[in-house]
Design an enzyme around this catalytic site. Structure first.
Site, mmCIF file in Angstrom:
data_model
loop_
_atom_site.group_PDB
_atom_site.id
_atom_site.type_symbol
_atom_site.label_atom_id
_atom_site.label_comp_id
_atom_site.label_asym_id
_atom_site.label_seq_id
_atom_site.Cartn_x
_atom_site.Cartn_y
_atom_site.Cartn_z
ATOM 1 N N GLU A 257 22.516 -10.530 40.668
ATOM 2 C CA GLU A 257 23.012 -10.161 40.908
ATOM 3 C C GLU A 257 24.839 -10.360 40.406
ATOM 4 O OE1 GLU A 257 23.592 -9.180 44.576
ATOM 5 O OE2 GLU A 257 21.741 -9.510 45.013
ATOM 6 N N CYS A 291 32.590 -13.556 42.917
ATOM 7 C CA CYS A 291 31.960 -11.914 42.178
ATOM 8 C C CYS A 291 32.940 -11.403 42.664
ATOM 9 C CB CYS A 291 30.814 -12.125 42.369
ATOM 10 S SG CYS A 291 29.672 -12.681 44.299
HETATM 11 P P1 NAD Z 1 26.236 -16.063 32.883
HETATM 12 O O1 NAD Z 1 25.614 -14.808 32.809
HETATM 13 O O2 NAD Z 1 26.797 -16.748 31.570
HETATM 14 O O3 NAD Z 1 25.192 -17.508 33.567
HETATM 15 C C1 NAD Z 1 24.409 -17.692 34.538
HETATM 16 C C2 NAD Z 1 23.125 -18.406 34.487
HETATM 17 O O4 NAD Z 1 22.258 -17.269 33.106
HETATM 18 C C3 NAD Z 1 23.260 -19.672 33.712
HETATM 19 O O5 NAD Z 1 23.038 -20.322 34.526
HETATM 20 C C4 NAD Z 1 22.951 -19.050 32.157
HETATM 21 O O6 NAD Z 1 22.660 -20.615 31.572
HETATM 22 C C5 NAD Z 1 21.813 -18.351 32.290
HETATM 23 N N1 NAD Z 1 21.798 -17.396 31.740
HETATM 24 C C6 NAD Z 1 22.566 -16.978 30.317
HETATM 25 N N2 NAD Z 1 21.797 -16.653 29.267
HETATM 26 C C7 NAD Z 1 20.903 -16.162 29.580
HETATM 27 C C8 NAD Z 1 19.268 -15.392 29.106
HETATM 28 N N3 NAD Z 1 19.667 -14.472 28.075
HETATM 29 N N4 NAD Z 1 17.983 -15.847 30.423
HETATM 30 C C9 NAD Z 1 17.865 -16.510 30.930
HETATM 31 N N5 NAD Z 1 19.150 -17.192 31.029
HETATM 32 C C10 NAD Z 1 20.531 -17.095 30.898
HETATM 33 O O7 NAD Z 1 27.034 -15.866 34.260
HETATM 34 P P2 NAD Z 1 28.178 -17.135 34.403
HETATM 35 O O8 NAD Z 1 29.261 -17.174 34.116
HETATM 36 O O9 NAD Z 1 27.728 -18.440 34.996
HETATM 37 O O10 NAD Z 1 28.507 -16.339 35.735
HETATM 38 C C11 NAD Z 1 30.356 -16.036 36.147
HETATM 39 C C12 NAD Z 1 29.251 -14.496 36.374
HETATM 40 O O11 NAD Z 1 28.561 -14.007 37.874
HETATM 41 C C13 NAD Z 1 30.410 -13.825 36.694
HETATM 42 O O12 NAD Z 1 29.851 -12.310 35.933
HETATM 43 C C14 NAD Z 1 30.454 -13.646 38.381
HETATM 44 O O13 NAD Z 1 30.950 -12.244 38.720
HETATM 45 C C15 NAD Z 1 28.777 -13.531 38.560
HETATM 46 N N6 NAD Z 1 28.629 -13.810 39.895
HETATM 47 C C16 NAD Z 1 28.162 -12.491 40.729
HETATM 48 C C17 NAD Z 1 28.288 -12.686 41.972
HETATM 49 C C18 NAD Z 1 27.186 -11.586 42.924
HETATM 50 O O14 NAD Z 1 26.523 -11.864 44.152
HETATM 51 N N7 NAD Z 1 27.177 -10.705 42.590
HETATM 52 C C19 NAD Z 1 28.035 -14.204 42.546
HETATM 53 C C20 NAD Z 1 28.798 -15.115 41.709
HETATM 54 C C21 NAD Z 1 28.932 -14.894 40.193
#
Ligand code: NAD
Length: 494
Positions: A257, A291
């Protein structure tokens, strides 16, 4: 007193030699010292999870009769609900949001998901069909849903508890082991969740909590572990792509997501009071860090000036940084790092020929909040559709407003993005609303509303907004293997 947040692995609280500091985006103060999980700890969590879901201890969880597993989950849900004040405190401490928001949006709503998913699982029906074999015998098959095994749940920081519960609840309900990796920015509410698991009858290993970052840390160790059977991730589109690549090794299933660049469409016949109330929430709620938040508004030319001046006035008067305010207000962005990214995008507006009618910078408080990560609610106009500000997800309290003349033009502008998460259509013409909603390439279209969500409704995204849909029954299906059992009925040979 320093709060230490540890990993919870196979029923035990585990410290690490490596720790990191979690600071408050409200005022830069120290929130907690967090123990970063090592590769060995992640492996221990996976091994215990495999054993209790589909391995030699599966009768304790994965193969426990559903009626008993769901009773344990509902008892856990009641215990979690009793800790709702602690969950709210944790969310406020990590994110800097207001108590009102954490109480109404995060706390009980998240805890309630465990009961909701248990009820949904009780209602799941199997499929079956009779058929004849070529030699005239009869046969039939039925399906049963088996746990997949270990499900890795990797969460973002924007709505930490809700995201965690949306992933962990269906995983546990279907008999899997869930390994939760919260964002490094929001480790606190997940720790309360683990404390409640520790006091419940959920067996050791069915839920583990690992703290840390992405690559070369807990997130990377989890997604690359060969015995993690499926990964459910919410976060940035770029991270989703990296996780999908990691999961390809071993053909592990993913649900991603991801981000959005969502548009609101405001037609000439819209009720402007409703529009301004709705778009204020959709652009600025949670400081724009949802999001589904609206970062683009396309308004019929005949109402564009009215919309812009009213939205600007509201944006200029939004309460910012009052955690005790008992109603709509906005807090800080999640971190200084994220603020740098949002401010970087704000800075592109003038360079691209646009201007701000509200906000556009960092507020000054003259107190400790100046050490936080605040940004002003910002409304921009006058940008070409090719501008970075119109194309890139900011994930902050920012919106660009542009006029349109024709319905088809509005649809084309809305769809002109690599994302495809959500939209909201504002019109009094019910036929137009239902004619246009299916033409917008998004997983969720709202009509005269925004974020009006039954949490059990499907959650999907087109383009780089996601793959592997979730929500309600879709989540239960993602968290289970539909096994077909076929039996032959031999005819009377007499
Ligand atoms: P992010 O992708 O930076 O991090 C999310 C998670 O992934 C964190 O726990 C992080 O530690 C982990 N992570 C980062 N790199 C990784 C890797 N290579 N392998 C495994 N894990 C990894 O996202 P964020 O900044 O925490 O959240 C914001 C983003 O989330 C925005 O783009 C937003 O649109 C999206 N979002 C989407 C939804 C949806 O339902 N579509 C809902 C909420 C947020």
């Amino acid at each position: 007193m320093t709060i230490e947040l540890k990993n919870f692995i196979a029923g035990t609280w585990v410290e690490s030699k490596t720790t990191f500091a979690k600071t408050s985006p409200f005022d830069g103060s120290h929130v907690a010292t967090v123990h970063e999980a090592t590769e060995q700890m992640v492996d221990d969590a996976v091994t215990a999870g495999r054993a209790v879901s589909i391995g030699k201890r599966s009768t304790e969880w994965g193969d426990l009769p559903q009626v008993r597993r769901l009773a344990i989950i509902e008892d856990f849900a009641a215990r979690l609900m009793a800790r709702v004040d602690d969950l709210v405190e944790a969310e406020v401490a990590d994110t800097g949001r207001s108590y009102w928001q954490a109480r109404t949006f995060d706390g009980a709503r998240s805890a309630g998901l465990f009961t909701a998913y248990a009820n949904l699982a009780r209602g799941l029906e199997a499929r079956t069909r009779n058929f004849d074999t070529p030699n005239g015998d009869r046969a039939f098959w039925y399906t049963t849903r088996r746990p997949k095994g270990v499900i890795g749940a990797i969460c973002p920081w924007n709505v930490p508890l809700l995201m965690a519960c949306m992933k962990v609840a269906p995983a546990l309900v279907m008999g899997n082991a869930a390994i939760l990796k919260p964002s490094e920015e929001t480790p606190s509410s997940a720790t309360v969740l683990a404390e409640v698991v520790a006091q419940s009858d959920i067996p050791d290993g069915a839920f583990s909590l690992i703290h840390g970052f992405g690559p070369n840390s807990a997130g990377g160790f989890l997604t690359s572990h060969p015995d993690v059977d499926a990964i459910t991730f919410t976060g940035e589109s770029g991270t989703g792509m990296a996780i999908m690549k990691a999961a390809a090794d071993g053909l592990r299933e993913v649900s991603l997501e991801l981000g959005g660049k969502n548009a609101a469409l405001v037609f000439e016949d819209a009720d402007m009071d409703q529009v301004i109330e709705g778009v204020t929430r959709s652009a600025f709620f949670n400081c724009g860090q949802i999001c589904f938040c609206t970062e683009r508004a396309y308004v019929h030319r005949s109402r564009a000036d009215e919309f812009i001046s009213r939205l600007a006035e509201v944006a200029n008067n939004i309460i910012v940084g009052d955690q005790q305010h008992n109603g709509f207000s906005i807090g800080p962005l999640i971190s200084r790092g994220h603020r740098d990214k949002v401010v970087g995008l704000l800075d592109t507006v003038k360079q691209s020929g646009g201007e701000f009618v509200a906000g556009g910078g960092i507020p000054e408080f003259g107190d400790t909040r100046d050490a936080g990560a605040f940004v002003q609610p910002s409304v921009a106009i006058g940008l070409p559709e090719t501008a970075t500000f119109v194309k890139e997800e900011a994930f902050g309290p920012v919106i660009h407003v542009a006029p349109f003349d024709e319905e088809d033009e509005a649809v084309a502008l809305t769809n002109d993005t690599r994302y495809g998460l959500s939209t909201s259509i504002w019109t009094q013409d019910i036929n137009r609303a239902h004619r246009l909603a299916p033409r917008i390439r998004v997983g969720h279209a709202w009509i005269n509303s925004w974020q009006l969500r039954d949490l059990l409704s499907p959650l999907a995204g087109a383009g780089i907004s996601g793959v592997g849909d979730q929500g309600g029954q879709l989540s239960l299906e993602f968290c289970s293997l539909p096994q077909t059992i076929t039996t032959r009925i031999f005819g009377d040979k007499a």
